[in-house]
Scaffold this motif. Sequence first.
Motif, PDB file in Angstrom:
ATOM      1  N   ASN A  46       0.327  -1.252   0.083  1.00 32.45           N
ATOM      2  CA  ASN A  46       0.023   0.071   0.010  1.00 32.45           C
ATOM      3  C   ASN A  46       1.280   1.358   0.167  1.00 32.45           C
ATOM      4  N   THR A  47       0.714   1.656  -1.070  1.00 38.05           N
ATOM      5  CA  THR A  47       1.902   3.011  -0.830  1.00 38.05           C
ATOM      6  C   THR A  47       1.676   3.646  -0.081  1.00 38.05           C
ATOM      7  N   SER A  48       0.670   5.214  -0.324  1.00 39.65           N
ATOM      8  CA  SER A  48       0.071   5.564   0.684  1.00 39.65           C
ATOM      9  C   SER A  48       0.042   5.038   2.121  1.00 39.65           C
ATOM     10  N   TYR A  50       2.390   3.490   3.283  1.00 40.36           N
ATOM     11  CA  TYR A  50       4.300   3.307   3.832  1.00 40.36           C
ATOM     12  C   TYR A  50       4.431   4.475   3.543  1.00 40.36           C
ATOM     13  N   ASN A  51       4.415   5.811   2.654  1.00 40.60           N
ATOM     14  CA  ASN A  51       4.171   7.432   2.546  1.00 40.60           C
ATOM     15  C   ASN A  51       4.109   8.145   3.552  1.00 40.60           C
ATOM     16  N   SER A  91       5.929  -0.840  -0.130  1.00 40.40           N
ATOM     17  CA  SER A  91       5.717   0.642  -0.337  1.00 40.40           C
ATOM     18  C   SER A  91       5.128   0.362  -2.159  1.00 40.40           C
ATOM     19  N   GLY A  92       5.219  -1.047  -2.903  1.00 39.80           N
ATOM     20  CA  GLY A  92       4.021  -0.978  -3.742  1.00 39.80           C
ATOM     21  C   GLY A  92       5.374  -0.170  -5.115  1.00 39.80           C
ATOM     22  N   ALA A  93       6.145  -0.227  -5.237  1.00 36.82           N
ATOM     23  CA  ALA A  93       7.463  -0.294  -5.844  1.00 36.82           C
ATOM     24  C   ALA A  93       8.577  -1.206  -6.025  1.00 36.82           C
ATOM     25  N   ARG A 102      12.934  -4.318  -3.879  1.00 40.36           N
ATOM     26  CA  ARG A 102      11.116  -3.557  -3.529  1.00 40.36           C
ATOM     27  C   ARG A 102      11.954  -2.793  -1.198  1.00 40.36           C
TER      28      ARG A 102
END
Length: 152
Positions: A46-48, A50-51, A91-93, A102
Amino acid sequence: MLRLILKNTKQILLYTVLGLLFLNTQCEEEDNLVNDSFCDFTTIINTSKYNNLNSDDFNFINAEINEDCLEVTIGASGCDGNSWEFSLIDSGAVAESSPEQRYLKIDFDNEELCLAYFEKKVSFNLTSVQVEGSSKIMLHIDGLDEPLEYVY
């Protein structure tokens, strides 16, 4: 009369034991279907999250990969550590390198307000971060000095 009761009791006991033995043989296939039963938690991509992650303070004592589980031992202040909550957030990246990379963070929630120090070992299932077409990736976990190689 007593003989009849003993005979019926023996038959019931025999059928119960045979039934339990039969049920015990049925579990083998079911065990093979569950591949993450030995990890405590799943990994969340989940990018959000994570950030925007604001984790409570903890120290890494140890981190290693055992099969498909990331096993971490952390230390933190608390009363007994039983109410601690954990998540592993990806992070999804995916860095397109060889091997791919990752980026992850541990979300640690500690509401215990005691001055004692405890250590706890938890594990996270890593199968969700596997990259299709690859057999290994490097995991950069926030707070660890070196990345961990995950071979699958």
